[in-house]
Enzyme design. Structure first.
Site, mmCIF file in Angstrom:
data_model
loop_
_atom_site.group_PDB
_atom_site.id
_atom_site.type_symbol
_atom_site.label_atom_id
_atom_site.label_comp_id
_atom_site.label_asym_id
_atom_site.label_seq_id
_atom_site.Cartn_x
_atom_site.Cartn_y
_atom_site.Cartn_z
ATOM 1 N N TRP A 122 -9.975 2.409 5.755
ATOM 2 C CA TRP A 122 -8.650 2.772 5.246
ATOM 3 C C TRP A 122 -8.013 3.659 6.324
ATOM 4 O O TRP A 122 -8.623 4.653 6.757
ATOM 5 C CB TRP A 122 -8.834 3.550 3.946
ATOM 6 C CG TRP A 122 -7.597 3.994 3.252
ATOM 7 C CD1 TRP A 122 -6.484 3.248 2.976
ATOM 8 C CD2 TRP A 122 -7.366 5.309 2.700
ATOM 9 N NE1 TRP A 122 -5.579 4.012 2.288
ATOM 10 C CE2 TRP A 122 -6.090 5.279 2.106
ATOM 11 C CE3 TRP A 122 -8.095 6.485 2.641
ATOM 12 C CZ2 TRP A 122 -5.543 6.386 1.465
ATOM 13 C CZ3 TRP A 122 -7.556 7.584 2.010
ATOM 14 C CH2 TRP A 122 -6.288 7.532 1.430
ATOM 15 N N ASP A 125 -16.093 7.775 -0.744
ATOM 16 C CA ASP A 125 -14.708 7.633 -1.177
ATOM 17 C C ASP A 125 -14.702 6.567 -2.268
ATOM 18 O O ASP A 125 -15.001 5.396 -2.017
ATOM 19 C CB ASP A 125 -13.842 7.202 0.021
ATOM 20 C CG ASP A 125 -12.373 7.112 -0.346
ATOM 21 O OD1 ASP A 125 -12.023 7.430 -1.500
ATOM 22 O OD2 ASP A 125 -11.569 6.719 0.522
ATOM 23 N N LYS A 164 -5.919 3.434 -9.062
ATOM 24 C CA LYS A 164 -5.994 1.982 -9.280
ATOM 25 C C LYS A 164 -6.581 1.671 -10.649
ATOM 26 O O LYS A 164 -6.089 0.792 -11.354
ATOM 27 C CB LYS A 164 -6.863 1.316 -8.214
ATOM 28 C CG LYS A 164 -6.729 1.872 -6.825
ATOM 29 C CD LYS A 164 -5.534 1.354 -6.078
ATOM 30 C CE LYS A 164 -5.389 2.121 -4.766
ATOM 31 N NZ LYS A 164 -4.418 1.615 -3.864
HETATM 32 C C1 LIG Z 1 -10.321 3.601 0.350
HETATM 33 C C2 LIG Z 1 -9.240 4.378 -0.298
HETATM 34 N N1 LIG Z 1 -9.419 5.691 -0.481
HETATM 35 C C3 LIG Z 1 -8.504 6.444 -1.081
HETATM 36 C C4 LIG Z 1 -7.324 5.900 -1.523
HETATM 37 C C5 LIG Z 1 -6.380 6.887 -2.157
HETATM 38 O O1 LIG Z 1 -5.629 6.501 -3.166
HETATM 39 P P1 LIG Z 1 -4.739 7.538 -4.000
HETATM 40 O O2 LIG Z 1 -4.455 8.718 -3.143
HETATM 41 O O3 LIG Z 1 -3.524 6.771 -4.324
HETATM 42 O O4 LIG Z 1 -5.558 7.894 -5.189
HETATM 43 C C6 LIG Z 1 -7.068 4.545 -1.348
HETATM 44 C C7 LIG Z 1 -5.805 3.937 -1.750
HETATM 45 O O5 LIG Z 1 -5.371 2.924 -1.304
HETATM 46 C C8 LIG Z 1 -8.070 3.761 -0.730
HETATM 47 O O6 LIG Z 1 -7.924 2.451 -0.554
#
Ligand SMILES: Cc1ncc(COP(=O)(O)O)c(C=O)c1O
Length: 416
Positions: free
Chosen positions: A140, A222, A260
């Site tokens: 990511w 994560d 999500k």
């Molecule tokens: C691997 C990963 N980590 C963390 C996130 C963080 O998402 P959020 O800050 O929207 O909870 C995402 C979102 O796309 C992700 O794909």
């Protein structure tokens, strides 16, 4: 551009690819445009889907009319929510002896998954000073930014084997084995690896845990897709729970997102968990206390509404059952669209192999399309995906999948 008079030492930072792509998609007037960029769930009509269970919970919250609903919480966050988030992640079910194990986990509320990653990185940078953080290649994109801002040197371990479009387990293991040093952090995606959609199998997770233990590396999980990827919160938490339960002498941490799996993207609901080793339960309070220091200096406390919704759902057996159903709806639609795209490409005899589309897991597919093919899809067909070839499968629908497959077929056949 003429020189601007400023005290700042700033130069332009490249725009975030995903948000830039989303912006370009939004202003594209083409009637058949397709967004496969941003990782958000969409219905078969291409619409957002506030989860039915979330809508129920929202109604109940209105009826509750809690006088305190907009008050400040504690610095560590909404305390009942913290226990609920921890139990979901680590799988506590009220069994005997669990209290002792729970005492190993210090939890604070964060600004969603990004905030949990950021807080964790900052905390480790201050208090552990890891020589290096190891990120998967690819990962990511925000992981790079987060650790760069935390000032921790970054290296990558191989993750993706382009020729076979598969997880490069041997590459990952041999690189960490030979290059990682004691005290390094290894960032691991708990499930539904973003962007490849490829996860280690259980045997491979066991080997990764053994390696971390033997080389005294610090696992940083994560977890952004628990329940969203497979439809089962247990299955998607398997790796985290395995490390926690089977390596009790190893410290580790988890960044948990509810964006999500509850469809609460803009509400920014998340938690950060630090797991101490079994010898040092008293460390937990000092950890939380230091996390609170970082939180207080940055955002004082996490936001309230989204976490009240999660709390409402997960404290009711009936709503929890509804939530599990909603997770099934989302994960099965994504699996169905994977199959549909795969079948269309096979039917068209599109050059290349396409099994990886159905073998990958979660929101994304690493399609194997080249940057040139990705640009052609956008220019000629108004189909938007990342230049790495990552496609958000939830942007596909029964209505557009044939169009997308034909477009892919065309850009591949007519590349030169
Ligand atoms: C691997 C990963 N980590 C963390 C996130 C963080 O998402 P959020 O800050 O929207 O909870 C995402 C979102 O796309 C992700 O794909």
């Amino acid at each position: 551009m003429s020189k601007i008079d400023t005290r700042l030492n700033v130069s332009p930072v490249p725009p975030d690819e995903i948000f830039a792509l989303n912006g370009a998609y939004a202003v594209d007037p083409h009637p058949q445009k397709v967004s496969l960029g941003v990782g958000v769930y969409r219905t078969d009509d291409g619409k957002p889907w506030p989860l039915p269970v979330v809508q129920k919970a929202e109604k109940e919250l209105v009826v509750d009319d809690d006088l305190f609903r907009h008050e400040y919480t504690a610095i560590e966050g909404d305390v009942p929510f913290l226990g609920i988030a921890r139990d979901l992640m680590f799988g506590f079910e009220g069994k005997q002896g669990e209290e002792e194990v729970k005492a190993r986990i210090g939890t604070v509320q964060t600004v969603a998954g990004t905030g949990a990653n950021h807080l964790g990185a900052l905390f480790l940078a201050h208090h552990m000073k890891p020589p290096t953080v190891w990120l998967s290649n690819p990962s990511w994109a925000n992981h790079q930014t987060i650790w760069e801002l935390a000032g921790v040197p970054r290296k990558t371990y191989p993750y993706y084997h382009a020729a076979t479009r598969s997880f490069d387990f041997e590459g990952m293991m041999s690189s960490l084995e030979s290059e990682a040093q004691e005290g390094d952090v290894v960032l691991l995606h708990a499930c539904a690896h973003n962007p490849t959609g490829l996860d280690p199998n259980k045997e491979q997770w066991v080997a990764i845990a053994d390696l971390c233990e033997r080389k005294k590396l610090f696992p940083f999980f994560d977890s952004a897709y628990q329940g969203f990827a497979s439809g089962s919160v247990e299955e998607d938490a398997w790796a985290v729970r395995y490390f926690f339960n089977n390596k009790p002498d190893m410290e580790m941490c988890v960044a948990q997102s509810f964006s999500k799996n509850f469809g609460l993207y803009g509400q920014r609901v998340g938690a950060f968990h630090y797991c101490t080793n079994r010898a040092s339960t008293s460390l937990r309070d000092v950890v939380v206390n230091n996390l609170c220091h970082l939180i207080r200096g940055e955002f004082s406390m996490g936001p309230r509404v989204g976490c009240s919704i999660v709390k409402k759902v997960l404290t009711s057996e009936e709503l929890t059952a509804d939530w599990h159903q909603d997770l099934q709806v989302m994960s099965s639609r994504i699996k169905t669209m994977r199959k549909a795209l795969y079948s269309e490409l096979v039917r068209l005899q599109t050059p290349g192999t396409w099994e990886h589309i159905i073998e990958q897991n979660g929101m994304f597919s690493y399609t194997g399309l080249t940057p040139k093919q990705v640009y052609a899809l956008k220019d000629k067909y108004h189909i938007y995906l990342l230049k790495s070839g990552r496609a958000s499968i939830s942007g596909l629908s029964q209505k557009n999948v044939t169009y997308v497959a034909q477009a892919i077929d065309d850009v591949i056949r007519n590349e030169n």
